[in-house]
Each structure stands twice: as structure tokens, then as C-alpha cells.
Design a protein around this motif. Structure first.
Motif, PDB file in Angstrom:
ATOM      1  N   ASP A 447       2.526  -0.595   7.090  1.00  0.00           N
ATOM      2  CA  ASP A 447       1.687   0.338   6.165  1.00  0.00           C
ATOM      3  C   ASP A 447       1.880  -0.086   4.286  1.00  0.00           C
ATOM      4  O   ASP A 447       1.335   0.766   3.905  1.00  0.00           O
ATOM      5  N   TYR A 448       2.717  -1.062   4.404  1.00  0.00           N
ATOM      6  CA  TYR A 448       3.048  -1.238   2.794  1.00  0.00           C
ATOM      7  C   TYR A 448       2.890  -2.580   2.927  1.00  0.00           C
ATOM      8  O   TYR A 448       3.289  -3.440   3.638  1.00  0.00           O
ATOM      9  N   LYS A 449       2.711  -3.154   1.722  1.00  0.00           N
ATOM     10  CA  LYS A 449       2.585  -4.330   0.976  1.00  0.00           C
ATOM     11  C   LYS A 449       3.218  -4.504  -0.184  1.00  0.00           C
ATOM     12  O   LYS A 449       2.742  -3.754  -1.075  1.00  0.00           O
ATOM     13  N   SER A 608       4.454  -7.975   4.059  1.00  0.00           N
ATOM     14  CA  SER A 608       4.131  -6.649   4.887  1.00  0.00           C
ATOM     15  C   SER A 608       5.509  -6.120   5.173  1.00  0.00           C
ATOM     16  O   SER A 608       6.430  -6.636   5.827  1.00  0.00           O
ATOM     17  N   LYS A 620       8.314   4.935   1.353  1.00  0.00           N
ATOM     18  CA  LYS A 620       7.562   5.092   0.147  1.00  0.00           C
ATOM     19  C   LYS A 620       8.156   5.105  -1.164  1.00  0.00           C
ATOM     20  O   LYS A 620       7.950   4.275  -2.031  1.00  0.00           O
ATOM     21  N   LEU A 623      10.292   1.859  -1.966  1.00  0.00           N
ATOM     22  CA  LEU A 623       9.654   0.773  -2.318  1.00  0.00           C
ATOM     23  C   LEU A 623       8.862   0.772  -3.689  1.00  0.00           C
ATOM     24  O   LEU A 623       9.153   0.091  -4.609  1.00  0.00           O
ATOM     25  N   LYS A 624       8.631   2.202  -4.229  1.00  0.00           N
ATOM     26  CA  LYS A 624       8.085   2.234  -5.501  1.00  0.00           C
ATOM     27  C   LYS A 624       9.204   2.144  -6.543  1.00  0.00           C
ATOM     28  O   LYS A 624       8.882   1.432  -7.594  1.00  0.00           O
ATOM     29  N   LEU A 635       2.736  -2.360  -5.418  1.00  0.00           N
ATOM     30  CA  LEU A 635       2.835  -2.115  -4.046  1.00  0.00           C
ATOM     31  C   LEU A 635       1.493  -1.563  -3.494  1.00  0.00           C
ATOM     32  O   LEU A 635       0.800  -0.756  -4.421  1.00  0.00           O
ATOM     33  N   ASP A 636       1.185  -1.846  -2.230  1.00  0.00           N
ATOM     34  CA  ASP A 636      -0.035  -1.540  -1.657  1.00  0.00           C
ATOM     35  C   ASP A 636       0.123  -0.809  -0.610  1.00  0.00           C
ATOM     36  O   ASP A 636       1.129  -1.121   0.299  1.00  0.00           O
ATOM     37  N   GLU A 637      -0.383   0.367  -0.464  1.00  0.00           N
ATOM     38  CA  GLU A 637      -0.269   1.247   0.664  1.00  0.00           C
ATOM     39  C   GLU A 637      -1.434   1.524   1.613  1.00  0.00           C
ATOM     40  O   GLU A 637      -2.657   1.578   1.158  1.00  0.00           O
TER      41      GLU A 637
END
Length: 763
Positions: A447-449, A608, A620, A623-624, A635-637
């Protein structure tokens, strides 16, 4: 037609038809509802389809056909002076920075012509583009959330790393998906851009719009662009594929034809059943008319007048509701010609459906003689003979009723199942186009990159932040279970004697080798370290970059193009951010990477982040924080991708959901009509059974048992017929929607569960 020697009895037959209509209000209501629903589905589907096509065309017409990337300001001025172009816009993307207030600021520069070109995505609601270093254009969302509801001329505060301080608002633009992504677009002036410490004079983009572009084809426009690039020593531009896909896109009648066919079949079965029951109930009345001299032709006219009047009312109601519903959902997709065509198609289709539906009942009514009418009973023809005695009880009698007339049984099962088949197909298509399915194409395993914003050679030589130290830091976050290296890449270029092309080159790994090989359209995979495969669009633009061609890489090291791949054949769409513009254009063996760039230790471009869904908020937030500590990371969500898709295609997705539930309603109405008609046809028979001792409870049990048999076999028919059709339809819609990618099929559990529940509950 009335011959001269005949008496004109049309007035009499019309009066008789009118009296008949007044005596059967329940039948009239059922017919009108069935016809109106069928007409509404046909008209609504057509209006929605044409409106979506028109909206897609509106988004690309009068915008841009090509974009030059990596050009300087004087190149933009050169392009503006060319007579072929009506409009040339200058654009510069500075990137995203995290604000102290928590939002992500997406900084861009664009001139006034660029604002006109991108009006479909970034519309300037009021004001002007900034000119001074302390002037900005911001969105409505930014002003309402972080700008204290400032107006044009007021001052707002920016608090990011590169831009901080007070700025004057010169314009307000529409905010698209900013709230969901918590990202605010901010347009800077050229003065602020040139003062930026990371400013690259060759980092501009030039978007061009041709004069009379609607009269030029893709090949001619591409040829013009190639000639201009060669003449002025510019890189080959990227063509706007959406423009060429939608600008001249015509309405696809295949889907419309399928919907019309299914709706007409369902409506035909139900309407014919209703009229047949009605005629059976009134057969003695028709016999009396025959006794006093009415001819079969006059009986036909009476029944036809009834059917046509009811059909006209239903068609008119359904068409008006379909037009109103389509217009309220998509007012921007209004097109008078398309609306007129869809209305005409609905009227014609509805009239054909009603005419065919009443044809058989009309023949039955006209074929009854006065003597037959007196002794008529609605017994079934071709009833199967019973070969052995059966023990009579309510259950066995119900099963016997179900089995005794094969033709009628098939008719009822078909009527019950047609709505379910329609619902399964439409609901499956809706799930294919769901935002979650689309977003999952970009996030196949997480769900995150975390990815690099700058993929240049200079940055990787200085030190790639996606290293072992960062990996351990991410793995220490509570909820993170694994890290998958999604892409190892580098921004590079290849050239021949005449042409040059640049883009992102990915390494071939054990994880992506099979996927790339399956996506080959020509040639083979690299057989040595000096071979590469390239994107098919490059081959389409450059004739000297095909299979077997030799191109120069870094330090003029020759490499051979061994194959050509197409991203439309890949199950995963590469790309990050809101635009997903950083897809792979080359694939090369890892050994070639290390030979060309021995000073770079790691080529990791995208990770990923696999995590526990129950700890999504914690993951989230952490990671931010990690990404904010590194200027070159982003960060890509998946939530952002889902929100963006909902924002961009909410109307299309919502209309498909509405259509699926309307089909559900159509199926339920047909179910009610068919069930009631079947029971009404048994009134006399049930009375006889009651007179010989069958109790009301036993009669109810017998009817329920028969009804459950219909429901069971209707469910089987829905699954046997509807399941393969829905899989094929979903696959075709997926290929058409996602550029050839096939998303996994999802069974519409909720919709079909409700329909089957209603089906068995009603019976």
C-alpha cells in the motif's frame, strides 16, 4: 387499411379497447412499469455512454497534442513563433515539499498560455498568473484550510524548505483531489523559479497546440513534430495519447446493442406473460364479441390498441426519465445530436419490443371461436405425461406443477434469470472500473512506496538514500513487515546518428524478467550484457531504433536493441506520484548498468513497503516522517491513488453503480410480474383443488415448492450463462480501460447475493 366495401369499425374497436383498459388497472400498471423500466434502461445507458464520450473529448480538445521535455526558455520562445502552433505553453515542475503545517506543497511554474492549455486539470477561476517573486496562485482548498480564507490581493504564508515567507495571492485555481491527497498545488512566478537554488535552465516543458488540430491526424502531427525537432535541434516530443484516443473517438454501439438485446429479451418475456394471462382471463368476453359478429381481425385490433397504448405510455415515461437522469448526472456531456439519436433509438426499440410481445397473445385472442370460448380453460399444451404414479402431497404436487409443462417452465425460468444475468454483467463491469482495482495496478504488492524524486546519474553518484541504513530504519517501524525492491533504475539516453531519446531504464531482475518477456511484441530478450529492449512507442517515432539496431549509450558504448516491449501487455503499471509519468522506456541487464556506471553502488529507485493493514495509520505517519528527513525521497500511497481515481472518474463509476442497481430493480419488477402472472393463471385450478379438500396451508406449501424450483433453476441459469459473459465483458472493459492490462475478475457478491435473496424470498 379499410377497403371501400368494408365497414370502418376502428372507432368501435378503440372504444372496446378503452373499456378493457379501464377494467384491468393492475394489468395496466404492471405493463407500464415493465415497459417504462426497459425504455429507461436503454435510454439511460445510451445517454450516459454518449455523455462520457463527449466529456472525454471535451477534456482533450483545444488543449495540447505534444509536449517537449527538457528544453530551455529560448526554445519555448522559438516554438511560440512557429506558424503551425496556435498556442505554446511553458511549464516547469519544481517538485513537492513538506510544509510545517502538514500538507505537501506541489510547486510549479506555468505561463498564461499554459493555464489555458491545462484548463481541464488546473483551471484558473479568477485572477492572473504571478509575475513577481513574491506572488503566487493557490487553490481554493489551500485558502480555506491553510490560508485563512484569503482573497486575491491578500497575503498567505508558505513554510516549506525552499519557499517560506509571505506571498501575495494573484489568482485562485480549482482544487482537484487536493483534500484527499493533502497536497496543495502552488504556481510560482518566473522570478521565483529562477531564484530557486535547484533551478535547471534546461528543465522546462513546452506544451503545444496545433492550429486546426481537429483536421490533422496523428501521423501528420507526429511528422510535423519530428521535422521541427530536427530543424531546431530539440528532443523528440511526447505525443498526447489521450488526445488522439478521444478527440476523434466515436460512440461504440456494441455495448449499447448488447444492453438493448438483453433488455428487450427480458421485457418481451414479461410483457407477453402479462398479456397472455390477461387474455386467458377475458377469453369468454372475446367469445361473446365473436358471437355478436366481431371478426378475428377486429379482436386483433382491440388487443393491439390496448398493447400499443400501454406501451406508448411506458416508453414515453421511461425515455423522459432516462434523458433527465443522464443529463442530471452529466450536464457537461450534453450533445444535442447524441441525445436525439438515443431518444430515437429508445422509441424504436421500445415500440419493437411491445409489438413483438403482444403478437402471440393477439393471435390467441383472435383464434378463439365462440364455442371454444365457452368451454375454454387455460390448460397447457404438450404437457408431459406421467409414466408412474406418485404419492400426492404438497411437495410432490409442487414439483409436478414445475415439471408438467416444459415450454412454460423454460419461459418462467428465462424471465426470472434475465434480470440476474444483466445484473451480474453490469455489476462485474462496475467492479472492474472501481477506483480500488485501478489503484491496485500501481500497487500490486503493498500500500506504500518510497521512491527517488531525482534519478539522475549525478544524484546516484553522490549517494543513493535508498540504502541499507534506511532499509533497517523502515523495517523498525511498527507494522512494517517487509521491503520489496520494486525498481532499480537510472535516467539515461540512447542515440543513433540521427536521433536521440532519453528516459528511465530499469534493470532486468528475477522479479520482472518473465513479465518483460511476456510483454515483447518483437525480437527477443537480451542475450548478453550489451543488449537492451525498448518501448514500442520509441520504435514508432524513430525508424532507426528497431530490433537489431545499434545505439550508443554513455561514453559512446554501443548496445544492440534485441527486442521491443509494450506496457499494455504488462500486468503492472509502473509510475509514481499523481501523474505516473516515470514509467520504464528501456530494460537492460544489470551487468550493463555496473559496466557503464561503476561509481554507483546501488540503483534502487522504488521500494514497496509491505505492512500490516491493522496498523495503517501508524505506518503512514512514520513513513511520512522518514521521507520528510530526506529531500530526495517521496512517499506514494494507494489511498492517494484511490482518491485521485474517485475524483477523476467518480461520475463514470457512479453512473455504472446507478445502472447496476437499476438493472437490479428491473429484475425484481420482472420477478414480481412473472410470479403474479403465474399464480393468476392457476386461479381456476387452485379453486378445484380447494374444493376437493386441499387446505390453504397445503396449497401455500405446494406453490412455494413450485416457486423454489423456478428460483433454483433460474439461479443455475444465471450462473451458467451470466458468469462466462461477465468474465468476458470484464476482460474486454479492462483491456479497453487500462491500456491492455487485465485486472483480476471480481464476483459481485453483494449485488448477486441480494438478487438471489429476493428471488428465493419472493417465491
Amino acid at each position: 387499411m379499410t377497403w371501400p366495401f368494408e365497414n370502418d369499425t376502428s372507432a368501435i374497436t378503440k372504444k372496446l379497447a378503452k373499456k378493457s383498459l379501464q377494467s384491468e388497472k393492475r394489468r395496466n400498471l404492471m405493463v407500464v412499469i415493465a415497459v417504462a423500466l426497459a425504455a429507461f434502461l436503454i435510454c439511460f445507458t445510451g445517454i450516459v455512454s454518449t455523455s462520457l464520450t463527449q466529456m472525454q473529448r471535451n477534456q482533450v480538445v483545444d488543449t495540447y497534442e505534444a509536449v517537449w521535455m527538457g528544453v530551455e526558455e529560448n526554445d519555448i520562445e522559438t516554438l511560440k513563433g512557429l506558424p503551425e502552433f496556435e498556442r505554446v505553453g511553458g511549464y516547469y515542475m519544481l517538485g513537492e515539499e513538506l510544509s510545517e503545517q502538514g500538507y505537501h506543497a506541489s510547486y510549479v511554474y506555468c505561463d498564461a498560455q499554459m493555464m489555458e492549455i491545462t484548463k481541464a486539470q488546473m483551471e484558473l477561476l479568477e485572477g492572473r498568473v504571478p509575475e513577481k517573486a513574491n506572488e503566487v496562485v493557490v487553490s481554493e482548498y489551500f485558502l480555506s484550510t491553510y490560508g485563512n480564507n484569503a482573497k486575491i490581493g491578500d497575503t498567505v504564508t508558505l513554510d516549506t524548505e525552499s519557499f517560506h515567507g509571505d506571498y501575495i495571492v494573484t489568482g485562485i485555481m480549482d482544487s482537484v483531489n487536493e483534500k484527499e491527497a493533502n497536497t496543495c498545488a502552488i504556481i510560482l512566478s518566473k522570478a521565483a523559479l529562477t531564484e530557486w537554488n535547484k533551478f535547471d535552465p534546461a528543465g522546462y516543458r513546452a506544451y503545444v497546440h496545433f492550429k486546426n488540430s481537429d483536421q490533422l491526424g496523428e501521423e501528420l502531427i507526429t511528422s510535423y513534430c519530428r521535422e521541427i525537432a530536427e530543424e531546431y535541434q530539440l528532443p523528440m516530443p511526447k505525443m498526447n495519447s489521450k488526445y488522439f484516443a478521444y478527440a476523434s473517438k466515436s460512440f461504440d454501439f456494441a455495448l449499447m446493442a448488447g444492453v438493448i438485446a438483453l433488455v428487450l429479451i427480458g421485457g418481451y418475456i414479461v410483457i407477453q406473460s402479462i398479456f397472455r394471462i390477461s387474455i386467458n382471463d377475458k377469453i369468454q368476453s372475446y367469445g361473446q364479441l365473436r358471437t355478436i359478429g366481431a371478426t378475428p381481425k377486429q379482436i386483433k385490433r382491440i388487443v393491439k390498441n390496448e398493447g400499443r397504448k400501454l406501451g406508448s405510455i411506458g416508453i414515453l415515461i421511461g425515455t423522459v426519465l432516462g434523458v433527465c437522469g443522464g443529463f442530471l448526472l452529466f450536464p457537461k456531456g450534453f450533445n444535442a445530436v447524441s441525445y436525439a439519436v438515443m431518444v430515437s433509438l429508445t422509441l424504436i426499440s421500445g415500440w419493437i419490443m411491445v409489438s413483438i410481445s403482444i403478437r402471440k397473445p393477439v393471435k390467441i385472442a383472435a383464434g378463439i371461436s365462440p364455442i371454444e370460448a365457452v368451454r375454454f380453460t387455460p390448460a397447457q399444451k404438450d404437457i408431459r405425461s406421467r409414466k408412474k404414479n406418485i404419492k400426492l402431497n404438497p411437495v410432490s404436487m409442487g414439483i409436478a406443477n414445475f415439471k408438467r409443462d416444459r415450454k412454460k417452465t423454460i419461459s418462467i425460468v428465462a424471465s426470472l434469470s434475465i434480470g440476474g444475468i444483466l445484473l451480474m454483467v453490469v455489476s462485474s463491469i462496475v467492479l472492474v472500473r472501481s477506483p480500488e482495482q485501478i489503484a491496485r495496478l500501481y500497487f500490486p504488492d503493498s500500500d506504500y512506496k518510497i521512491y527517488l524524486q531525482d534519478l539522475s546519474e549525478e544524484m546516484l553518484v553522490k549517494g543513493n538514500p535508498l540504502n541499507e541504513e534506511l532499509k533497517q530504519e523502515v523495517l523498525s517501524v511498527d507494522g512494517v513487515t517487509d521491503i520489496i525492491v520494486a525498481r532499480q533504475s537510472l535516467h539515461t539516453s540512447i542515440k543513433t546518428d540521427a536521433n536521440q531519446n532519453s528516459g528511465i531504464c530499469d534493470t532486468l531482475t528475477d522479479q520482472n524478467y518473465a513479465m518483460v518477456e511476456a510483454a515483447l511484441t518483437e525480437g527477443t530478450m537480451p542475450t548478453d550484457s550489451h543488449s537492451i529492449v525498448i518501448h514500442d512507442q520509441i520504435v514508432a517515432y524513430f525508424e532507426d531504433m528497431g530490433v537489431g539496431s545499434t545505439v550508443d549509450g554513455k561514453q559512446s558504448i554501443p548496445v544492440t536493441i534485441s527486442g521491443v516491449f509494450s506496457t499494455s501487455k504488462m500486468p503492472v503499471i509502473f509510475g509514481h506520484g499523481r501523474a505516473h509519468t516515470d514509467g520504464s522506456v528501456f530494460f537492460a541487464p544489470k551487468d550493463l548498468f555496473y559496466e557503464l556506471y561503476p561509481e554507483i553502488t546501488t540503483f534502487d529507485y522504488s521500494w514497496s513497503i509491505v505492512s500490516n493493514p491493522k496498523k495503517a495509520e501508524t505506518v503512514k505517519a512514520e513513513l511520512k516522517n522518514i521521507v520528510a528527513e530526506h529531500s530526495n525521497l517521496a512517499l506514494d500511497e494507494i489511498d492517494t491513488a484511490i482518491a485521485a481515481e474517485k475524483s477523476q472518474n467518480s461520475a463514470a463509476f457512479g453512473s455504472m453503480q446507478v445502472l447496476s442497481w437499476l438493472v437490479f430493480l428491473f429484475g425484481v419488477i420482472n420477478l414480481i410480474n412473472t410470479t403474479l402472472s403465474n399464480q393468476m393463471s392457476r386461479k381456476q385450478e387452485n379453486s378445484v383443488l380447494r374444493s376437493i379438500g386441499l387446505t390453504q396451508k397445503q396449497l401455500c406449501k405446494m406453490n412455494i415448492c413450485e416457486g423454489l424450483c423456478y428460483a433454483f433453476f433460474a439461479t443455475l441459469a444465471i450462473l451458467i450463462v451470466g458468469f462466462p459473459i461477465s468474465i468476458v465483458a470484464s476482460r474486454e472493459i479492462s483491456i479497453a480501460t487500462f491500456g491492455g492490462n487485465v485486472v483480476p475478475y471480481q464476483f459481485p457478491v453483494l449485488e448477486m447475493g441480494l438478487f438471489i435473496l429476493v428471488l428465493f424470498g419472493m417465491e
